[in-house]
Each structure stands twice: as C-alpha cells, then as structure tokens.
Design a protein around this motif. Structure first.
Motif, short mmCIF file in Angstrom:
data_model
loop_
_atom_site.label_atom_id
_atom_site.label_comp_id
_atom_site.label_asym_id
_atom_site.label_seq_id
_atom_site.Cartn_x
_atom_site.Cartn_y
_atom_site.Cartn_z
N ARG A 1 0.89 5.65 -0.85
CA ARG A 1 0.19 6.90 -1.19
C ARG A 1 1.02 7.64 -2.23
O ARG A 1 2.17 8.00 -2.00
N PRO B 1 -10.17 5.95 2.25
CA PRO B 1 -9.53 6.08 0.94
C PRO B 1 -9.90 4.89 0.04
O PRO B 1 -9.89 3.74 0.50
N TYR C 1 0.86 -1.18 0.00
CA TYR C 1 0.00 0.00 0.00
C TYR C 1 0.90 1.23 0.00
O TYR C 1 1.77 1.37 0.86
N GLU D 1 -2.70 4.77 -3.62
CA GLU D 1 -3.74 5.72 -3.21
C GLU D 1 -3.44 7.07 -3.83
O GLU D 1 -2.34 7.60 -3.66
#
Length: 105
Positions: free
Chosen positions: A13, A53, A11, A44
């Motif tokens: 951003r 999100p 994950y 993201e």
C-alpha cells in the motif's frame, strides 16, 4: 540445467510507504531467502471506500492466471482498509489458493 523457482507476487500500500524502492527490495530479499522468484509487486493507492481495492483485485487475477501460490507483503499492508483483513485473506485463499506471508519492513 537451471531450476525455475516457484513464483510469488508482492503487495504494498503506497500510503504506508516511506521508500517504495526499499520496500520492494525488502520483498525481493525475503522472496529469495524463502526460495521464490518475486514477480510483479502490486502497489495499492490510498485505500478505497467500501470496495475491494483495485490493485488487490488485479493481484488475485494475476495469481490465478500464473498459478502463483504465495503473496508477500509488509506487515500491516492488508489492514486498515474498508474491507477487513480477514476478508482479503479469505479471497486470496479461496479465489486464488494463495498463502500470504507478512514480513517486517
């Protein structure tokens, strides 16, 4: 016989990345060193306002579907959003039974 490694997801951003490819490679290196096969890395876009999100929601759903128990992310990538870090960690723990490992970039 080839042994299958346990699955982990990533994950990141995008608003915190200088080089997305380098960041993904960092997660892959860490996954390998920890004995995991890194599946998809969920990216993201800029943090949303007041909602979970969208890529995070997709990550939780995929972890549940694949029964993955580990998410790797760079330090700070679960912070600074409309939803606090502790809530995001709790959702991963309760909804998907996932442990998060934050690594240095």
């Amino acid at each position: 016989m080839t042994t299958l490694l346990p699955l982990a997801y990533g994950y990141l951003r995008d608003d915190l990345l200088r080089d997305p490819n380098s960041s993904e490679n960092r997660l892959r290196t860490v996954a390998c060193s920890l004995g995991y096969a890194l599946g998809a890395v969920f990216h993201e876009p800029s943090p949303q306002n007041g909602t979970l999100p969208p890529a995070f929601v997709n990550l939780v759903q995929e972890c549940r579907r694949a029964e993955a128990r580990t998410v790797l992310t760079l330090h700070g990538h679960l912070s600074g959003m409309a939803v606090c870090r502790m809530v995001l960690l709790a959702i991963l723990d309760v909804r998907a039974e996932v442990a998060v490992q934050e690594v240095e970039p």
